[in-house]
Design a protein around this motif. Sequence first.
Motif, PDB file in Angstrom:
ATOM      1  N   PRO A 156       0.816  -1.213   0.000  1.00 14.43           N
ATOM      2  CA  PRO A 156       0.000   0.000   0.000  1.00 14.43           C
ATOM      3  C   PRO A 156       0.845   1.256   0.000  1.00 14.43           C
ATOM      4  O   PRO A 156       2.036   1.229   0.322  1.00 14.43           O
ATOM      5  CB  PRO A 156      -0.790  -0.128   1.308  1.00 14.43           C
ATOM      6  CG  PRO A 156       0.136  -0.891   2.208  1.00 14.43           C
ATOM      7  CD  PRO A 156       0.866  -1.857   1.326  1.00 14.43           C
TER       8      PRO A 156
ATOM      9  N   LEU B 165      -7.432  -2.243   1.940  1.00 17.47           N
ATOM     10  CA  LEU B 165      -8.340  -1.457   1.099  1.00 17.47           C
ATOM     11  C   LEU B 165      -9.766  -1.612   1.609  1.00 17.47           C
ATOM     12  O   LEU B 165     -10.256  -2.737   1.786  1.00 17.47           O
ATOM     13  CB  LEU B 165      -8.245  -1.929  -0.357  1.00 17.47           C
ATOM     14  CG  LEU B 165      -9.299  -1.394  -1.326  1.00 17.47           C
ATOM     15  CD1 LEU B 165      -9.186   0.126  -1.485  1.00 17.47           C
ATOM     16  CD2 LEU B 165      -9.168  -2.089  -2.682  1.00 17.47           C
TER      17      LEU B 165
ATOM     18  N   ARG C 202     -10.618   3.834   0.146  1.00 17.06           N
ATOM     19  CA  ARG C 202      -9.983   4.466   1.288  1.00 17.06           C
ATOM     20  C   ARG C 202      -9.137   3.424   2.012  1.00 17.06           C
ATOM     21  O   ARG C 202      -9.390   2.209   1.904  1.00 17.06           O
ATOM     22  CB  ARG C 202     -11.021   5.075   2.231  1.00 17.06           C
ATOM     23  CG  ARG C 202     -11.975   4.080   2.856  1.00 17.06           C
ATOM     24  CD  ARG C 202     -13.029   4.774   3.705  1.00 17.06           C
ATOM     25  NE  ARG C 202     -13.854   3.814   4.425  1.00 17.06           N
ATOM     26  CZ  ARG C 202     -14.885   3.181   3.900  1.00 17.06           C
ATOM     27  NH1 ARG C 202     -15.235   3.398   2.630  1.00 17.06           N
ATOM     28  NH2 ARG C 202     -15.574   2.311   4.623  1.00 17.06           N
ATOM     29  N   PRO C 203      -8.151   3.877   2.784  1.00 15.35           N
ATOM     30  CA  PRO C 203      -7.304   2.914   3.494  1.00 15.35           C
ATOM     31  C   PRO C 203      -8.005   2.350   4.720  1.00 15.35           C
ATOM     32  O   PRO C 203      -8.797   3.041   5.373  1.00 15.35           O
ATOM     33  CB  PRO C 203      -6.091   3.756   3.903  1.00 15.35           C
ATOM     34  CG  PRO C 203      -6.624   5.156   3.995  1.00 15.35           C
ATOM     35  CD  PRO C 203      -7.700   5.267   2.948  1.00 15.35           C
TER      36      PRO C 203
ATOM     37  N   SER D 279      -3.383   0.228  -3.326  1.00 11.51           N
ATOM     38  CA  SER D 279      -3.659  -0.811  -2.331  1.00 11.51           C
ATOM     39  C   SER D 279      -2.664  -1.945  -2.500  1.00 11.51           C
ATOM     40  O   SER D 279      -1.948  -2.020  -3.501  1.00 11.51           O
ATOM     41  CB  SER D 279      -5.081  -1.318  -2.507  1.00 11.51           C
ATOM     42  OG  SER D 279      -5.227  -1.994  -3.752  1.00 11.51           O
TER      43      SER D 279
ATOM     44  N   SER E 181      -4.648  -7.156   3.992  1.00 12.63           N
ATOM     45  CA  SER E 181      -3.839  -6.012   4.404  1.00 12.63           C
ATOM     46  C   SER E 181      -2.383  -6.403   4.285  1.00 12.63           C
ATOM     47  O   SER E 181      -2.046  -7.577   4.145  1.00 12.63           O
ATOM     48  CB  SER E 181      -4.184  -5.594   5.840  1.00 12.63           C
ATOM     49  OG  SER E 181      -3.875  -6.646   6.745  1.00 12.63           O
TER      50      SER E 181
ATOM     51  N   ARG F  20      -4.244  10.190   1.877  1.00 15.28           N
ATOM     52  CA  ARG F  20      -5.057   9.667   0.773  1.00 15.28           C
ATOM     53  C   ARG F  20      -4.432   8.395   0.234  1.00 15.28           C
ATOM     54  O   ARG F  20      -3.225   8.318   0.036  1.00 15.28           O
ATOM     55  CB  ARG F  20      -5.152  10.730  -0.328  1.00 15.28           C
ATOM     56  CG  ARG F  20      -6.013  10.339  -1.522  1.00 15.28           C
ATOM     57  CD  ARG F  20      -6.222  11.555  -2.410  1.00 15.28           C
ATOM     58  NE  ARG F  20      -4.967  12.124  -2.880  1.00 15.28           N
ATOM     59  CZ  ARG F  20      -4.321  11.695  -3.973  1.00 15.28           C
ATOM     60  NH1 ARG F  20      -4.824  10.717  -4.700  1.00 15.28           N
ATOM     61  NH2 ARG F  20      -3.202  12.275  -4.341  1.00 15.28           N
ATOM     62  N   LEU F  21      -5.281   7.390  -0.030  1.00 13.70           N
ATOM     63  CA  LEU F  21      -4.796   6.131  -0.573  1.00 13.70           C
ATOM     64  C   LEU F  21      -4.360   6.319  -2.018  1.00 13.70           C
ATOM     65  O   LEU F  21      -5.134   6.746  -2.868  1.00 13.70           O
ATOM     66  CB  LEU F  21      -5.889   5.063  -0.493  1.00 13.70           C
ATOM     67  CG  LEU F  21      -5.495   3.664  -0.977  1.00 13.70           C
ATOM     68  CD1 LEU F  21      -4.458   3.036  -0.059  1.00 13.70           C
ATOM     69  CD2 LEU F  21      -6.736   2.774  -1.095  1.00 13.70           C
TER      70      LEU F  21
ATOM     71  N   LEU G  42      -1.999  -2.179   6.454  1.00 16.61           N
ATOM     72  CA  LEU G  42      -2.901  -1.339   5.668  1.00 16.61           C
ATOM     73  C   LEU G  42      -3.598  -2.183   4.616  1.00 16.61           C
ATOM     74  O   LEU G  42      -2.967  -3.004   3.933  1.00 16.61           O
ATOM     75  CB  LEU G  42      -2.126  -0.216   4.977  1.00 16.61           C
ATOM     76  CG  LEU G  42      -1.836   1.036   5.790  1.00 16.61           C
ATOM     77  CD1 LEU G  42      -0.928   1.967   4.998  1.00 16.61           C
ATOM     78  CD2 LEU G  42      -3.114   1.752   6.168  1.00 16.61           C
TER      79      LEU G  42
ATOM     80  N   LEU H 129       0.273   5.713   0.887  1.00 12.19           N
ATOM     81  CA  LEU H 129      -0.573   6.856   1.237  1.00 12.19           C
ATOM     82  C   LEU H 129       0.236   8.139   1.126  1.00 12.19           C
ATOM     83  O   LEU H 129       1.412   8.180   1.508  1.00 12.19           O
ATOM     84  CB  LEU H 129      -1.093   6.742   2.679  1.00 12.19           C
ATOM     85  CG  LEU H 129      -2.362   5.933   2.958  1.00 12.19           C
ATOM     86  CD1 LEU H 129      -2.093   4.445   2.766  1.00 12.19           C
ATOM     87  CD2 LEU H 129      -2.843   6.200   4.379  1.00 12.19           C
TER      88      LEU H 129
END
Length: 892
Positions: free
Chosen positions: A123, A159, A259-260, A133, A140, A129-130, A157, A125
């Motif tokens: 992942p 999705l 979003r994460p 993924s 994760s 903001r993601l 992390l 960020l």
Amino acid sequence: MPTPRPLLPVLLAWALALSSPAAAAAADDTGIETARTARQIAPGVRLESYERLESDRWLRIDELVVESAGGTGGVRVEYLGGDGPETVAEAAARHRAGSGRRVIGAVNGDFFDVRGSGAPLGPGLRDGRLLHSPAPGTASAPAVGFGPDGRGRILRLGLAGSVTLPGGRVRPLAGFNAARPPAEGFAAYTADWPGAALPDPGGPAVELRGGRVAAAPVRVPARRARPAPGTTLLIARGATATAELAALRPGDAVAVAARPATGAGPVPWAAVGGREALVVAGVPQDHDGEPNNTAAPRTAVGFSRDGRQVRLVAVDGRQRDSGGLTLTGLGRMMRRLGAYEALNLDGGGSTTLLAGAAGATAPALENTPSDGTPRPVPNGLVLTAPAGSGRLAGYRVEPLGGTGPDFGRVLRGLTRTLTATGHDAALGPAPGAPSWSAAGGGSVDPAGVFHALRPGSVTAYARRAGAEGALPLDVLGPPARLRPTRDRIGLAERGESAGFGLVGYDAQGAAAAVEPRDVTLRFDRSRWNVTGDGRGGFTVSARTARATGTLRATVNATGATAELALGVGLEALPVAALEDAARWTGPGAAAAEGRSGRGLALSVSAPAPDPLAGSVASAAPPRPVPLPELARSVSLWVAGDGSGARPDVRLADAGGAALTLRGPAADWTGWRRITLPLPPLPERPLTLTGLSASGARGRLVLDGVAAETPPTGPAPAYRTRPDPVVAGAAGVRARPWRFAVGPAVPASARNPDTDFVFTGAMERPAFTHRGVRFLPLDTGRATLDGGGLGRMRSLRAALEAAAREPGTGALAVVRQYAPRAVDRKEAALLTRCLGEFRRTTGKRAAVITVGAPRFTAGRSEGVLEVSARRGARTLFGADAFAAGDWLSVRPG
């Protein structure tokens, strides 16, 4: 890539600091640190660089340490890159740090799809903001995350995403800018896609803009980089998702949300994926028996328990000077450094660390990537800090060309160019040319050129309006001899260039770089161009396509000279004709009809499960075959059968480290000559240790191995005057007492005037005799087989004892001649330690080598170095407290 880091001086404190029982116990587990430098790059951030000798390898480590994340320094760790694979330096140069901020350091980030899309596998960020993924199939993935205040933690992390179809049907989003499409479900790709090219969707796709279908269906062209800003490419895999996507029409309302998901704790401000946990809750993790737990270059991130101290660490590997670490070893090291949590990032050729310096406008490469040059990577972590006021507060003063020991010294009568970089109170850049001055035996002219007048310690100053910077310098004696950093320079073609430097030595063997202004060069100007490189060295280029020649350098002040051989153009020098192919042994190997005479057949009976992991047909020569030292590439004739089997050339460097040159898939039939370039990093000379075939089932025949090499000829002979310690029998007898080095003799033939004899057996403990502490060193074990670590620990103890004994005036190290066991770094470290001992204590030091091929005597860093010829008896006269030299030597 950076200039190779010279071995730094090792202070006597190195020995004293490790004298306590606790420190000695720690050293048993961790090896010995042999060099360290540190510099502040911003308030609360410093770069630590150091070398270590472990029982089985050398290590070179760089780490960026953020001491006050979340404090008043305003340092932040941010996501770097995301625009496709590029070097960390390229990404850092384009990073938008924000108004009033600057980039001060960076490391590479996540593992990535190296043979496919080039996208990170974990992942990412940015600004909360993601961006992408984890690869599909994992709910994760491990990552390092940082808050806006710079504090960090390790987390997982994932999705949390959805696709809302016409009619309000909601489907889970299986991938968002992921390196690979999912096996089932929907995946979305946006302008944040971090790879080189979008993966093949393997099915239908639609384009979304403004929450509606803009085009359906669409074909994703090969090598498409990423969707345009504001456009989302939605793809589907599996029967259900594919049918639902195929039913979409332009104008349909489709919403994609991504979003994460952290599982626990707040969403980080910035995050980059990693893989293996190295330290968990203060406990280093054991990865023995697991994949990836091999010695390699490594990048890691570690945190203190409260997340305020952050360590970004790069360990060089796959090099003779740094063997790299296993995951298990990396975890132990991170814990020793103070990490309560630590995570492994991508390593190997990806390992890269950049760091700034006071007043620098951009960070520079600090480590040495194993590929020889930095590898393009998809992302990383970048440190940013407040830009500062820009008002001059001080100067960073350095010698031009480097900060190693040779550049902090100047030979009497010669010069050193100094640079002064202005910085503000936050160590950011600040303009302002300084005025120069010096205190001690030298002067600095207005251009910043230091002129060495008298031996001793000097301080050079750069000043302007209350701002100041200082640089300590050591002025040595006048240059007694001169040597180039390279004996030969071979160029492949006209227009190519190569560099070299000159090193001068005073009468005590102390070394200092010699700049172009202090020498006169003589060479054939119709064939060569030789100019200063602007960094204290020289650049050579050829004016013709093929030539040989000699360059002669003369020190203007004393007349000391040095020569180096030059050559341009490549010629194929035979390495192995393979007429003795029947004597090459290995699985699947046999003699066969070659292109001309005999050849070597390699039959791959089954495909290797992983072509990069090894081969199933190989052959080793009867003995290793040397390659020319300046070889640029290895070529050979290959008769292919169209199978796609790959020929490999196996080499070993001067230290025994393995290197494999991998050839192309032989998808042709008949004879073809292939050329495999040699990488720049291995320690020369190289030897050919084997030929192999890998990959597909097939049969290759090899013939005519050659090395393309510039025609420089032999290196010029290097001659020195006999050292003053070499004396006749009378000079030796004039000393208060004597000892000898050489073969054992019957008691009846012993010289009664000789106190004792070293015969080559170095198993006795250290002892003190008439003011001299003798340290016999056992050189039976190789440096990287524990021998170096054991010898350095013995040296540490002897240095400590000799320093504290008032009745000891000298330390003599006695060792057996063993160039294959004692590597160059250990030999240099020994000399540096003894030289520093001599400088800090005022006592004498010598290294005596027993059983050498010939007698030599000289000195380095003021340390006497005598090699006694095997089979002969060399006599030494000693006086540990003499006013001048304390030894006299009569060769055997």
